[in-house]
Design a protein around this motif. Structure first.
Motif, mmCIF file in Angstrom:
data_model
loop_
_atom_site.group_PDB
_atom_site.id
_atom_site.type_symbol
_atom_site.label_atom_id
_atom_site.label_comp_id
_atom_site.label_asym_id
_atom_site.label_seq_id
_atom_site.Cartn_x
_atom_site.Cartn_y
_atom_site.Cartn_z
ATOM 1 N N LEU A 128 0.820 -1.212 0.000
ATOM 2 C CA LEU A 128 0.000 0.000 0.000
ATOM 3 C C LEU A 128 0.856 1.265 0.000
ATOM 4 O O LEU A 128 0.398 2.321 -0.417
ATOM 5 N N GLY A 129 2.081 1.151 0.468
ATOM 6 C CA GLY A 129 3.006 2.269 0.456
ATOM 7 C C GLY A 129 4.026 2.111 -0.654
ATOM 8 O O GLY A 129 3.796 1.397 -1.631
ATOM 9 N N ASP A 130 5.174 2.731 -0.490
ATOM 10 C CA ASP A 130 6.199 2.662 -1.547
ATOM 11 C C ASP A 130 7.514 2.096 -1.025
ATOM 12 O O ASP A 130 8.568 2.306 -1.622
ATOM 13 N N ALA A 131 7.456 1.365 0.085
ATOM 14 C CA ALA A 131 8.681 0.772 0.628
ATOM 15 C C ALA A 131 9.180 -0.339 -0.287
ATOM 16 O O ALA A 131 8.401 -1.050 -0.919
ATOM 17 N N GLU A 132 10.493 -0.485 -0.347
ATOM 18 C CA GLU A 132 11.091 -1.556 -1.135
ATOM 19 C C GLU A 132 11.045 -2.856 -0.335
ATOM 20 O O GLU A 132 11.441 -2.876 0.827
ATOM 21 N N PRO A 133 10.575 -3.948 -0.934
ATOM 22 C CA PRO A 133 10.515 -5.204 -0.188
ATOM 23 C C PRO A 133 11.878 -5.859 -0.053
ATOM 24 O O PRO A 133 12.705 -5.784 -0.951
ATOM 25 N N ASP A 134 12.100 -6.482 1.101
ATOM 26 C CA ASP A 134 13.263 -7.345 1.202
ATOM 27 C C ASP A 134 12.909 -8.699 0.580
ATOM 28 O O ASP A 134 11.779 -8.920 0.140
ATOM 29 N N GLU A 135 13.882 -9.596 0.551
ATOM 30 C CA GLU A 135 13.702 -10.872 -0.139
ATOM 31 C C GLU A 135 12.526 -11.670 0.422
ATOM 32 O O GLU A 135 11.690 -12.189 -0.324
ATOM 33 N N ARG A 136 12.429 -11.750 1.734
ATOM 34 C CA ARG A 136 11.386 -12.561 2.349
ATOM 35 C C ARG A 136 10.001 -11.939 2.174
ATOM 36 O O ARG A 136 9.023 -12.637 1.919
ATOM 37 N N THR A 137 9.912 -10.638 2.324
ATOM 38 C CA THR A 137 8.619 -9.981 2.151
ATOM 39 C C THR A 137 8.136 -10.110 0.715
ATOM 40 O O THR A 137 6.947 -10.363 0.459
ATOM 41 N N ALA A 138 9.042 -9.956 -0.242
ATOM 42 C CA ALA A 138 8.658 -10.104 -1.648
ATOM 43 C C ALA A 138 8.200 -11.532 -1.935
ATOM 44 O O ALA A 138 7.228 -11.751 -2.671
ATOM 45 N N ALA A 139 8.883 -12.517 -1.355
ATOM 46 C CA ALA A 139 8.463 -13.906 -1.538
ATOM 47 C C ALA A 139 7.075 -14.128 -0.949
ATOM 48 O O ALA A 139 6.233 -14.827 -1.540
ATOM 49 N N LEU A 140 6.808 -13.540 0.208
ATOM 50 C CA LEU A 140 5.487 -13.658 0.830
ATOM 51 C C LEU A 140 4.414 -13.030 -0.057
ATOM 52 O O LEU A 140 3.344 -13.613 -0.266
ATOM 53 N N VAL A 141 4.692 -11.862 -0.583
ATOM 54 C CA VAL A 141 3.728 -11.198 -1.477
ATOM 55 C C VAL A 141 3.478 -12.050 -2.717
ATOM 56 O O VAL A 141 2.341 -12.164 -3.191
ATOM 57 N N ALA A 142 4.525 -12.677 -3.240
ATOM 58 C CA ALA A 142 4.361 -13.541 -4.409
ATOM 59 C C ALA A 142 3.418 -14.696 -4.107
ATOM 60 O O ALA A 142 2.572 -15.069 -4.933
ATOM 61 N N LEU A 143 3.521 -15.269 -2.922
ATOM 62 C CA LEU A 143 2.642 -16.375 -2.532
ATOM 63 C C LEU A 143 1.209 -15.890 -2.344
ATOM 64 O O LEU A 143 0.252 -16.551 -2.767
ATOM 65 N N ILE A 144 1.041 -14.740 -1.712
ATOM 66 C CA ILE A 144 -0.286 -14.150 -1.539
ATOM 67 C C ILE A 144 -0.923 -13.878 -2.893
ATOM 68 O O ILE A 144 -2.111 -14.169 -3.111
ATOM 69 N N HIS A 145 -0.129 -13.353 -3.809
ATOM 70 C CA HIS A 145 -0.620 -13.043 -5.153
ATOM 71 C C HIS A 145 -1.056 -14.308 -5.884
ATOM 72 O O HIS A 145 -2.141 -14.354 -6.479
ATOM 73 N N SER A 146 -0.248 -15.348 -5.817
ATOM 74 C CA SER A 146 -0.550 -16.588 -6.537
ATOM 75 C C SER A 146 -1.800 -17.273 -5.998
ATOM 76 O O SER A 146 -2.608 -17.802 -6.760
ATOM 77 N N ALA A 147 -1.944 -17.283 -4.666
ATOM 78 C CA ALA A 147 -3.074 -17.974 -4.043
ATOM 79 C C ALA A 147 -4.315 -17.090 -3.917
ATOM 80 O O ALA A 147 -5.330 -17.532 -3.388
ATOM 81 N N LYS A 148 -4.187 -15.840 -4.373
ATOM 82 C CA LYS A 148 -5.321 -14.892 -4.333
ATOM 83 C C LYS A 148 -5.816 -14.688 -2.896
ATOM 84 O O LYS A 148 -7.021 -14.762 -2.610
ATOM 85 N N LEU A 149 -4.880 -14.390 -2.019
ATOM 86 C CA LEU A 149 -5.206 -14.182 -0.610
ATOM 87 C C LEU A 149 -5.228 -12.704 -0.233
ATOM 88 O O LEU A 149 -5.026 -12.330 0.929
ATOM 89 N N HIS A 150 -5.514 -11.859 -1.198
ATOM 90 C CA HIS A 150 -5.493 -10.413 -0.973
ATOM 91 C C HIS A 150 -6.455 -9.984 0.135
ATOM 92 O O HIS A 150 -6.142 -9.098 0.940
#
Length: 218
Positions: free
Chosen positions: A144-166
């Motif tokens: 929701l903001g403009d912070a740069e993701p670290d490796e783990r946070t980006a991986a978590l977002v990728a999983l949320i995106h794939s499983a449609k857990l928004h």
């Protein structure tokens, strides 16, 4: 307290007060995928296209991950096997194992009830909300903001995106408002190329496994 990606996803799915799990089916695929991603990041497995490969059996020191690593070693038995087959095998077991780990960490408590006095049901209400609050703040700052993701946070977002857990990760926000940003993060340059490729392969396998499961049910 640092917890695994799978535990983070599970925390997002649990109702804080009742301990009921939401979107259990979709969460199961994401939790199983999250455990694979953790083992990729720990350099214990490699994911290449449709297949899994065990690269090290050295324990990670995390009981949840080491149990899944041992199960993978037994399942693979020196063979290359498909990611989708592992996800299909594991998506229910992974959630159970992850709930047990969260309970052992003191983040949730296990409550057992019987519906109509007959059918046993387990619930996992929140015991310590500090980890989940920090998790949600981290996700909000990146998506929701403009912070740069670290490796783990980006991986978590990728999983949320794939499983449609928004809806679970960002309550009160419409998923359509978020998909472009979560997709951008999932596809971003946030880790070594080999790790990003492995996580993309897990994402593809999750989508294939969920589609196959839905087709079988229908």
């Amino acid at each position: 307290m640092e917890i695994t990606l799978a535990e983070e996803i599970t925390l997002l799915c649990l109702e804080d007060e009742s301990g009921a799990a939401r979107q259990r089916q979709s969460v199961g695929w994401a939790v199983a995928g999250g455990l694979l991603v953790e083992l990729v990041l720990a350099e214990r497995i490699a994911v290449s296209g449709k297949h899994l490969e065990l690269t090290s059996t050295e324990p990670t020191g995390d009981a949840l991950l080491d149990a899944r690593l041992a199960a993978l070693e037994t399942w693979l038995r020196g063979r290359r096997r498909r990611v989708t087959d592992w996800l299909t095998r594991e998506h229910s077991r992974a959630v159970t194992a992850t709930l047990e780990s969260l309970t052992a960490r003191g983040l949730v408590v296990e409550e057992r009830h019987k519906v109509l006095g007959l059918f046993p049901v387990r619930r996992y209400p929140e015991a310590d909300g500090t980890v989940e609050r920090a998790l949600r703040a981290r996700l909000d700052s990146v998506v929701l903001g403009d912070a740069e993701p670290d490796e783990r946070t980006a991986a978590l977002v990728a999983l949320i995106h794939s499983a449609k857990l928004h809806r679970l990760a960002f309550p009160g926000r419409r998923p359509a408002e978020l998909r472009a940003r979560t997709g951008e993060i999932a596809a971003g340059e946030w880790a070594a190329a080999a790790v990003r490729a492995a996580i993309r392969d897990v994402q593809v396998a999750m989508l294939a496994a969920t589609a196959a499961s839905a087709a079988a049910v229908s």
